[in-house]
Design an enzyme around this catalytic site. Structure first.
Site, mmCIF file in Angstrom:
data_model
loop_
_atom_site.group_PDB
_atom_site.id
_atom_site.type_symbol
_atom_site.label_atom_id
_atom_site.label_comp_id
_atom_site.label_asym_id
_atom_site.label_seq_id
_atom_site.Cartn_x
_atom_site.Cartn_y
_atom_site.Cartn_z
ATOM 1 N N LEU A 1 0.793 -1.224 0.000
ATOM 2 C CA LEU A 1 0.000 0.000 0.000
ATOM 3 C C LEU A 1 0.825 1.274 0.000
ATOM 4 O O LEU A 1 0.450 2.273 -0.608
ATOM 5 C CB LEU A 1 -0.943 0.010 1.215
ATOM 6 C CG LEU A 1 -2.093 1.017 1.130
ATOM 7 C CD1 LEU A 1 -2.960 0.759 -0.079
ATOM 8 C CD2 LEU A 1 -2.927 0.997 2.385
ATOM 9 N N ASP A 2 2.001 1.270 0.657
ATOM 10 C CA ASP A 2 2.676 2.541 0.893
ATOM 11 C C ASP A 2 3.982 2.740 0.142
ATOM 12 O O ASP A 2 4.663 3.729 0.350
ATOM 13 C CB ASP A 2 2.981 2.695 2.390
ATOM 14 C CG ASP A 2 1.718 2.935 3.174
ATOM 15 O OD1 ASP A 2 0.706 3.330 2.563
ATOM 16 O OD2 ASP A 2 1.750 2.740 4.390
ATOM 17 N N THR A 3 4.362 1.822 -0.715
ATOM 18 C CA THR A 3 5.709 1.978 -1.240
ATOM 19 C C THR A 3 5.819 1.920 -2.750
ATOM 20 O O THR A 3 6.879 1.638 -3.272
ATOM 21 C CB THR A 3 6.635 0.901 -0.631
ATOM 22 O OG1 THR A 3 6.131 -0.369 -1.047
ATOM 23 C CG2 THR A 3 6.677 0.990 0.862
#
Lengths: 301, 301, 301, 301
Positions: D244-246
């Protein structure tokens, strides 16, 4: 008391105190007057003796005008009826002194045809993200009616066609009378208001101007910006005084552009700046953070 | 070949190729002409057939003027003598075509009394951080002599007192003649240059203006900004055409201020913006990234 | 009294008063203590009764720690000898109370090999643009000696080679002893300081970190930023506590980058951010605008 | 042909040509492949011989990976059926080549409970301000249903409760199947997507992360930012890869904060950044301006 998120954030000590003592109420003391030695001490003394505690404090002295401004959030459940009288004994004769609650304000939005600022405010309102209740939207065109109705807010189409300015403003004031708003928001309202109209809402009307004032005053600012080849565009929110584009500035913001941006590109980029700046300035105004000092605005962020 | 860091960074493919083949040289092809179908194909074809490889490419067509701009960094060790002729057979008759090396440029800085922009450029020069050699500094006051001498750069005090503009400029041009600079930098030079002077350096003089143009043209821009109560100040670097403050804009930047900033505060905050914007615009100019398109600058960042 | 430009700007009322009464002196009262009701009233009362006038006032209460911070600029020519004692009778027992002048501070700069931050500070110092006197520059390499000497500031090369950290720091402290600086500036000083060294300058050392902390802690932050493909780079100035990269943040700033920036490009763009942020944070520190609240810095801009 | 404002602005030459010849259609040629000498010449040659004119051109070579990227807007009314084949004869074997129209794309938005990003996109969509048609909104909570229905867009509540991730994603994919979207937007969708789900939309899912990545990965980023005492907060829009975040970053923006901002204040300021950055990144993606180069995004703004 309804302490809205915006204020809660900045008066957070109060919030923590309030949680300890759920009856604590926060109010705002708003003072401006000619500067004198000892004003802060005297003013905080009145609050202290009346049993109120200071939650947060902003002061400023305009060095040119030697005028003092103070916004104090204070907490306590006693009535404030006597406070103004007690403060007047400590202040210069012609001081402006007000006490305001932190309740949501009643506002009416005026718009014309563009949806981005109006829509953004309606979204924030629907989500409880501005400390205000939007009583109604008035427009001189019917274009935005559908958008406003999506949000269940009354929409009034007050056409300017076939009316001179005085007649048009009288029609608008008839609509406003029913709502008795405390503040007006010009969300891309493209008509100049008369001094008489403005005088009814002194320092209570906020306008968004689609340029980085004082650059590009007048019509088609993004075309002007393109013609000039600027590398940054901006928007300016200001208090409406007697003229649409030159009131005291509350907030400004900018965005980079390049030679490859057409005037239409700049306008589109500008819409994002405009809506963010207007919402920010409106919140500052509603939270009683804006004072007038001559032609300048003192803004206690 | 001296590939300076600024260009190396942007033409990095070349750098990696150069490391494989240490003889590879990068040059710049600079073209502007009326737009036609197929220009990119034809231009890159000339380079390809001559055995050069394209390292990086920027193109832009001004949609109003239908004018084409192209900056191509190309690599290869063949001589470029015949290139211009071959390109002309593929381009419209009145095309501007130049080939430039990536060698440091010879520049002269003009200043008056303020040290921040000049000092910043001298520091960058001393550290090899701008692709230029500062041949000399000329000022109409002696104030900055000591600073310039700290850096071992020749300083010329050419006073304007007792001279009219033509005489003063003639004296400056006498000094310039000895250095034959390719570019001039006005680092807070507070005198207006004549059209005749400017014409000798077409699109080769960069000036820093202490405001976010076109706001606050004229004298004392920070006092004007204070009086107007702006919440953002800025600076503008532009090409000097016939007038000190209205040439095509190369770069702009801004900084937030508040009601608590005096005009002097704004000026101090402004100095930081001015020196960064001037150094950035100068680098763009030296790297041949700036083209004129009417009153606007095309800037290939 | 030497009221430097930086303070003059923000305490402008004082400046106008001072012009009326040329003997008026401005001093700073700096207090932090556990929060209590009535603190502002009590503190301003002590000043008022002692015959001092408040020029400007900043207060903040940390809502988590319930800790009160106040920075008051006050004017008047009486001696302040008794003030601290009088204030203590009105404040909680463990309050921190200081009175500071607005005289320039003595500082020493530590650097390694990079010139941009150091050079920028030396330029500002030469122009009287920071409220400090640079007593000396210390570096663990000889590289920057020539730059420092250009500005007539003593330069000390204290090599770390062949010494462990304790020995190296002892050598630095020997040099420092001669200058007795009030603040240290780490202008790209690339060595970690021991807790013992830092403890000698509590909240009196400012460092510039070449990233937008807490992103990219550690070595080669611009390479890390490139590898991650960020679109904005930044720099962070912070108070040095026990560790080079994690002290309370005083100031941060950023700059946009694109995919076309190599790590070297990002580093070059970053140098401009670094020098502006460091100079800004240093000025805030010298003007006594920075307080520690746990791991966070309260900054009265 | 439907040339949407966003593209019209940047491909303005085409717009002017189109006005001369109303039949002219603009399409996009999207290529990435290992770098070779002469690629631009060869590619533009295929277009030229097929009778198409280049409207605008962006190229980039990743210097580490020696990989070539090109986005060309080209105009002409001939069919493009044979173009891909002709291009392949000029390109390396494993080149990626696509031709895209400038028609609005079909998108589906996934959200959870927060309204600001979703509402902003729905507003833009209602005003024709993004080059997409919002087919539906899917949420794992019913909260946002009323907002979505205000805009007449289908809303699907697909709860994750009582389902493991695979089951929940299968239910979402059942809903998606009916709409066949070309792109997915995660507008504050707070669930991690499985690699299998993501693989179905390679480089076609954009997410908004509520921090200036890579700072504050993980939960409660504004609380982390407050605890760290940062002076700037930000938001990051990125392509969703396996986590989700990278994913590769498309766009970032920031906003200043002070010690007086609580975590809630930072979150509120952050919402404005988030919605602007997400809308900007989505537009870039829809306009086919985003290419993947390893873990980085090449963005042709």
């Amino acid at each position: 008391m309804t302490l809205r998120p915006a204020d809660a954030a900045r008066t957070s000590l109060d919030a923590s105190r309030a949680s300890a003592s759920s009856e604590a109420t926060t109010r705002l003391l708003l003072i401006d007057c000619p500067d004198e030695v000892g004003l802060v001490h005297r003013i905080t003394g009145v609050l202290f003796r009346a049993g109120f505690s200071v939650v947060s404090n902003h002061e400023y002295v305009d060095p040119m005008r030697r005028h003092f401004f103070m916004r104090t959030a204070f907490a306590g459940d006693r009535p404030t009826d006597a406070l103004i009288g007690e403060l007047r004994t400590e202040l210069p004769l012609n001081a402006n002194v007000r006490i305001a609650t932190t309740e949501p304000r009643r506002i009416v939005i005026l718009a014309t045809k563009e949806a981005h600022c109006l829509g953004d405010l309606l979204l924030r309102h629907a989500e409880g993200d501005i400390p205000a209740h939007v009583e109604a939207v008035i427009s001189n065109y019917p274009t935005l009616g559908r958008l406003v109705e999506r949000f269940g807010v009354p929409f009034h189409h007050v056409s300017h066609e076939g009316r001179d300015r005085a007649e048009h403003e009288a029609a608008i004031r008839d609509v406003l009378a029913a709502y008795d708003p405390e503040f007006l928001v010009l969300a891309k309202y493209m008509r100049v208001l008369s001094p008489a109209f403005v005088a009814a809402y002194p320092a209570r009307i906020v306008n968004i101007h689609h340029s980085f004032l004082p650059a590009f005053v007048g019509a088609r600012p993004y075309q002007q910006a393109f013609d000039r080849g600027v590398k940054i565009i901006g928007a300016t929110a200001h208090i409406v005084t007697d003229d649409l584009d030159t009131g005291p500035i509350i907030a400004q913001d900018v965005r980079p552009v390049t030679h490859a941006h057409t005037a239409a590109d700049m306008a589109r980029a500008g819409r994002d700046v405009e809506k963010i700046v207007l919402a920010h300035a409106l919140t500052l105004l509603l939270e009683e953070r804006v004072f007038l000092s001559g032609d300048r605005a003192v803004v206690f962020e």
